[in-house]
Design an enzyme around this catalytic site. Sequence first.
Site, PDB file in Angstrom:
ATOM      1  N   CYS A  51       1.009  -1.132   0.069  1.00  0.00           N
ATOM      2  CA  CYS A  51       0.101  -0.020  -0.062  1.00  0.00           C
ATOM      3  C   CYS A  51       0.978   1.292  -0.022  1.00  0.00           C
ATOM      4  CB  CYS A  51      -0.820   0.079   1.073  1.00  0.00           C
ATOM      5  SG  CYS A  51      -1.958  -1.539   1.333  1.00  0.00           S
ATOM      6  N   GLU A  53       0.599   3.767   1.926  1.00  0.00           N
ATOM      7  CA  GLU A  53       1.289   4.171   3.464  1.00  0.00           C
ATOM      8  C   GLU A  53       2.448   3.319   3.740  1.00  0.00           C
ATOM      9  OE1 GLU A  53      -1.866   2.970   2.479  1.00  0.00           O
ATOM     10  OE2 GLU A  53      -3.194   3.800   3.592  1.00  0.00           O
TER      11      GLU A  53
HETATM   12 ZN    ZN Z   1      -2.606  -0.594   3.474  1.00  0.00          ZN
END
Ligand code: ZN
Length: 129
Positions: A51, A53
């Site tokens: 992801c 993040e």
């Molecule tokens: Zn994530």
Amino acid sequence: MYKEDIEMAKKARLFSYSPYSNFQVGTTLRTKTGKLYTGCNIENHGIQGICGERTAFAKALSEGERDFESITVVGAKKGEEPTEECMPCGYCRQFMSEFVDENFKIYTLQGNEVKEYTMKELLPYSFKM
Ligand code: ZN
């Protein structure tokens, strides 16, 4: 909240590699000293995608950063503007909690409004050893 973080996250989002979901996420991670690290989601055939993040955290952590202030997350289908909130997934919440305190801020967009959350709000009962 810093406008710069939103703009950088929107730009980072365009680097997203997401041919399977066509959902592009961009992030800006801000350290307590004001350094900014961007990230985007990167998918693959298997389930080992990462992801936006965790991409930003991996970049910062691998350069020695340890003190973080906030992360800004924007996301939308390819070709669309990020106008709906894009919240960190459960995996990212647990991952981030390793490196931040409960007051760490998570920003996302709802329309033109910036929404603000704390780590404690998004992960009130995180796993800790
Ligand atoms: Zn994530």
